[in-house]
Design a protein around this motif. Structure first.
Motif, PDB file in Angstrom:
ATOM      1  N   MET A 141       0.265  -0.838   0.365  1.00  2.00           N
ATOM      2  CA  MET A 141       0.229   0.093   0.182  1.00  2.00           C
ATOM      3  C   MET A 141       0.872   1.227   0.018  1.00  2.00           C
ATOM      4  O   MET A 141       0.454   2.118  -0.405  1.00  2.00           O
ATOM      5  N   PHE A 142       1.656   1.724   0.828  1.00  2.00           N
ATOM      6  CA  PHE A 142       2.295   2.110   0.815  1.00  2.00           C
ATOM      7  C   PHE A 142       3.303   2.902  -0.046  1.00  2.00           C
ATOM      8  O   PHE A 142       3.904   3.763  -0.497  1.00  2.00           O
ATOM      9  N   THR A 143       3.626   1.698  -1.063  1.00  2.00           N
ATOM     10  CA  THR A 143       4.970   1.623  -2.392  1.00  2.00           C
ATOM     11  C   THR A 143       3.914   2.342  -3.007  1.00  2.00           C
ATOM     12  O   THR A 143       4.907   2.978  -3.607  1.00  2.00           O
ATOM     13  N   ARG A 144       2.311   1.589  -3.170  1.00  2.00           N
ATOM     14  CA  ARG A 144       1.724   2.012  -4.136  1.00  2.00           C
ATOM     15  C   ARG A 144       1.627   3.950  -3.898  1.00  2.00           C
ATOM     16  O   ARG A 144       1.480   4.478  -5.369  1.00  2.00           O
ATOM     17  N   GLU A 145       1.192   4.066  -3.192  1.00  2.00           N
ATOM     18  CA  GLU A 145       0.934   5.416  -2.896  1.00  2.00           C
ATOM     19  C   GLU A 145       2.219   6.269  -2.827  1.00  2.00           C
ATOM     20  O   GLU A 145       2.417   7.483  -3.335  1.00  2.00           O
ATOM     21  N   THR A 146       3.462   5.834  -2.844  1.00  2.00           N
ATOM     22  CA  THR A 146       4.375   6.806  -2.601  1.00  2.00           C
ATOM     23  C   THR A 146       5.263   6.828  -4.696  1.00  2.00           C
ATOM     24  O   THR A 146       5.204   7.523  -5.490  1.00  2.00           O
ATOM     25  N   VAL A 147       4.596   5.903  -5.259  1.00  2.00           N
ATOM     26  CA  VAL A 147       5.339   5.945  -6.565  1.00  2.00           C
ATOM     27  C   VAL A 147       3.744   6.727  -7.443  1.00  2.00           C
ATOM     28  O   VAL A 147       4.377   7.433  -8.628  1.00  2.00           O
ATOM     29  N   THR A 148       3.091   6.449  -6.662  1.00  2.00           N
ATOM     30  CA  THR A 148       1.454   7.601  -7.261  1.00  2.00           C
ATOM     31  C   THR A 148       2.337   9.411  -7.517  1.00  2.00           C
ATOM     32  O   THR A 148       1.726   9.683  -7.678  1.00  2.00           O
ATOM     33  N   GLY A 149       2.763   9.286  -6.503  1.00  2.00           N
ATOM     34  CA  GLY A 149       3.221  10.246  -5.637  1.00  2.00           C
ATOM     35  C   GLY A 149       3.930  10.991  -6.238  1.00  2.00           C
ATOM     36  O   GLY A 149       4.293  11.917  -7.124  1.00  2.00           O
ATOM     37  N   ILE A 150       5.426  10.057  -6.664  1.00  2.00           N
ATOM     38  CA  ILE A 150       6.154  10.362  -7.640  1.00  2.00           C
ATOM     39  C   ILE A 150       5.615  10.357  -9.445  1.00  2.00           C
ATOM     40  O   ILE A 150       5.904  11.607 -10.283  1.00  2.00           O
ATOM     41  N   ARG A 151       4.953   9.898  -9.876  1.00  2.00           N
ATOM     42  CA  ARG A 151       4.178   9.836 -10.751  1.00  2.00           C
ATOM     43  C   ARG A 151       3.701  10.767 -11.059  1.00  2.00           C
ATOM     44  O   ARG A 151       3.804  12.115 -12.245  1.00  2.00           O
ATOM     45  N   ALA A 152       2.662  12.176  -9.888  1.00  2.00           N
ATOM     46  CA  ALA A 152       2.143  13.383 -10.289  1.00  2.00           C
ATOM     47  C   ALA A 152       2.744  14.122  -9.701  1.00  2.00           C
ATOM     48  O   ALA A 152       3.186  15.082 -10.666  1.00  2.00           O
ATOM     49  N   THR A 153       4.255  14.023  -9.679  1.00  2.00           N
ATOM     50  CA  THR A 153       5.292  15.499  -9.468  1.00  2.00           C
ATOM     51  C   THR A 153       6.430  14.998 -10.663  1.00  2.00           C
ATOM     52  O   THR A 153       5.860  16.174 -11.153  1.00  2.00           O
ATOM     53  N   PHE A 154       6.289  14.070 -11.111  1.00  2.00           N
ATOM     54  CA  PHE A 154       6.541  13.700 -12.368  1.00  2.00           C
ATOM     55  C   PHE A 154       5.582  14.439 -13.687  1.00  2.00           C
ATOM     56  O   PHE A 154       6.488  15.160 -15.099  1.00  2.00           O
ATOM     57  N   VAL A 155       4.914  14.375 -13.692  1.00  2.00           N
ATOM     58  CA  VAL A 155       3.575  14.926 -14.964  1.00  2.00           C
ATOM     59  C   VAL A 155       3.728  16.460 -14.320  1.00  2.00           C
ATOM     60  O   VAL A 155       4.230  17.489 -15.042  1.00  2.00           O
ATOM     61  N   PHE A 156       2.963  16.788 -13.642  1.00  2.00           N
ATOM     62  CA  PHE A 156       3.178  18.469 -12.796  1.00  2.00           C
ATOM     63  C   PHE A 156       4.953  18.781 -13.020  1.00  2.00           C
ATOM     64  O   PHE A 156       4.367  19.957 -13.903  1.00  2.00           O
ATOM     65  N   TRP A 157       5.443  18.406 -13.226  1.00  5.32           N
ATOM     66  CA  TRP A 157       6.992  19.007 -13.154  1.00  5.32           C
ATOM     67  C   TRP A 157       7.026  19.534 -14.812  1.00  5.32           C
ATOM     68  O   TRP A 157       7.488  20.014 -15.291  1.00  5.32           O
ATOM     69  N   LEU A 158       6.849  18.208 -15.536  1.00  5.62           N
ATOM     70  CA  LEU A 158       7.123  18.238 -16.638  1.00  5.62           C
ATOM     71  C   LEU A 158       6.096  19.162 -18.033  1.00  5.62           C
ATOM     72  O   LEU A 158       6.201  19.865 -18.319  1.00  5.62           O
ATOM     73  N   LEU A 159       4.612  19.432 -17.163  1.00  6.98           N
ATOM     74  CA  LEU A 159       4.241  20.052 -17.660  1.00  6.98           C
ATOM     75  C   LEU A 159       4.301  21.586 -17.447  1.00  6.98           C
ATOM     76  O   LEU A 159       4.520  22.552 -17.608  1.00  6.98           O
ATOM     77  N   THR A 160       5.030  21.932 -15.908  1.00  2.00           N
ATOM     78  CA  THR A 160       4.657  23.035 -15.867  1.00  2.00           C
ATOM     79  C   THR A 160       6.329  23.684 -15.228  1.00  2.00           C
ATOM     80  O   THR A 160       6.730  24.638 -16.037  1.00  2.00           O
ATOM     81  N   ALA A 161       7.614  22.812 -15.758  1.00  7.41           N
ATOM     82  CA  ALA A 161       8.606  23.440 -15.643  1.00  7.41           C
ATOM     83  C   ALA A 161       9.004  23.463 -16.886  1.00  7.41           C
ATOM     84  O   ALA A 161       9.752  23.843 -17.771  1.00  7.41           O
ATOM     85  N   LEU A 162       8.074  22.290 -18.572  1.00  6.21           N
ATOM     86  CA  LEU A 162       9.292  22.385 -19.598  1.00  6.21           C
ATOM     87  C   LEU A 162       8.096  22.756 -20.589  1.00  6.21           C
ATOM     88  O   LEU A 162       8.085  23.549 -21.853  1.00  6.21           O
ATOM     89  N   ILE A 163       6.916  21.939 -20.719  1.00  2.64           N
ATOM     90  CA  ILE A 163       5.282  21.974 -21.822  1.00  2.64           C
ATOM     91  C   ILE A 163       4.817  23.441 -21.537  1.00  2.64           C
ATOM     92  O   ILE A 163       5.064  24.262 -22.892  1.00  2.64           O
TER      93      ILE A 163
END
Length: 193
Positions: free
Chosen positions: A1-23
């Motif tokens: 459970m903890f691992t899945r939430e951590t992976v989801t958090g990392i993915r969300a951070t990466f997606v928002f970083w991609l959107l706000t810092a690059l695109i």
């Protein structure tokens, strides 16, 4: 459970970083450079030799009687009497009761009176940012006689240049009309001799 939430958090951070810092910045850069290149590159004014002599967005200091005086800045501009020498600009954090500010205001007022200019608020006080390239129409009119006499031209010619270099309210609603000092001084230099 903890691992899945951590992976989801990392993915969300990466997606928002991609959107706000690059695109998003890349999209804004492309729009700015294709639709508004003059504004996106600093609204720079160039001379006949294609050299940058200033920006319509940043005030500059003019000390010669042949030029209109601009608003004071908390930072010393580059030395010189013309628009060809640019400098940095900025604001101070001095309180109205600060002796340094009071002294600067008194010195500025005395200098203006010595030049025969009726001191106005925007010729004595710097703007909040210290960057404002505009003076009020009233401040420009207070300098007409001095500039006309120094250049040997009629006050009517100077008045017409003031009218041509007055920026109106933004969208006819916001702010007040103001005279862009750099553009006005360039127009003075372009008058036939």
């Amino acid at each position: 459970m903890f691992t899945r939430e951590t992976v989801t958090g990392i993915r969300a951070t990466f997606v928002f970083w991609l959107l706000t810092a690059l695109i998003y910045p890349a999209f804004m850069l492309i729009i700015g450079q294709t639709i508004f290149p003059y504004q996106a590159n600093g609204s720079l004014i160039k001379n006949d030799q294609d050299q940058v002599i200033g920006s319509t967005l940043i005030g500059q200091n003019f000390t010669s009687d042949r030029y209109f005086t601009s608003r004071p800045s908390a930072v010393n501009y580059a030395e010189g009497d013309d628009y060809k020498k640019t400098g940095v600009s900025g604001a101070s954090n001095l309180a109205p009761s600060n002796p340094d500010l009071i002294k600067r205001i008194q010195e500025t007022t005395a200098t203006l009176k010595q030049k025969g200019i009726q001191p106005t608020a925007d010729l004595v006080y710097s703007s909040g940012s210290g960057l404002d390239p505009h003076i009020s129409i009233e401040s420009a009119q207070a300098q007409i006689e001095r500039v006309a006499q120094a250049r040997g031209i009629s006050p009517q010619q100077v008045t017409e240049l003031i009218q041509k270099n007055t920026d109106q309210k933004f969208l006819s609603l916001f702010g007040e009309p103001g005279v862009n000092v750099l553009k006005l001084n360039i127009a003075l230099d372009q008058l036939p001799r």
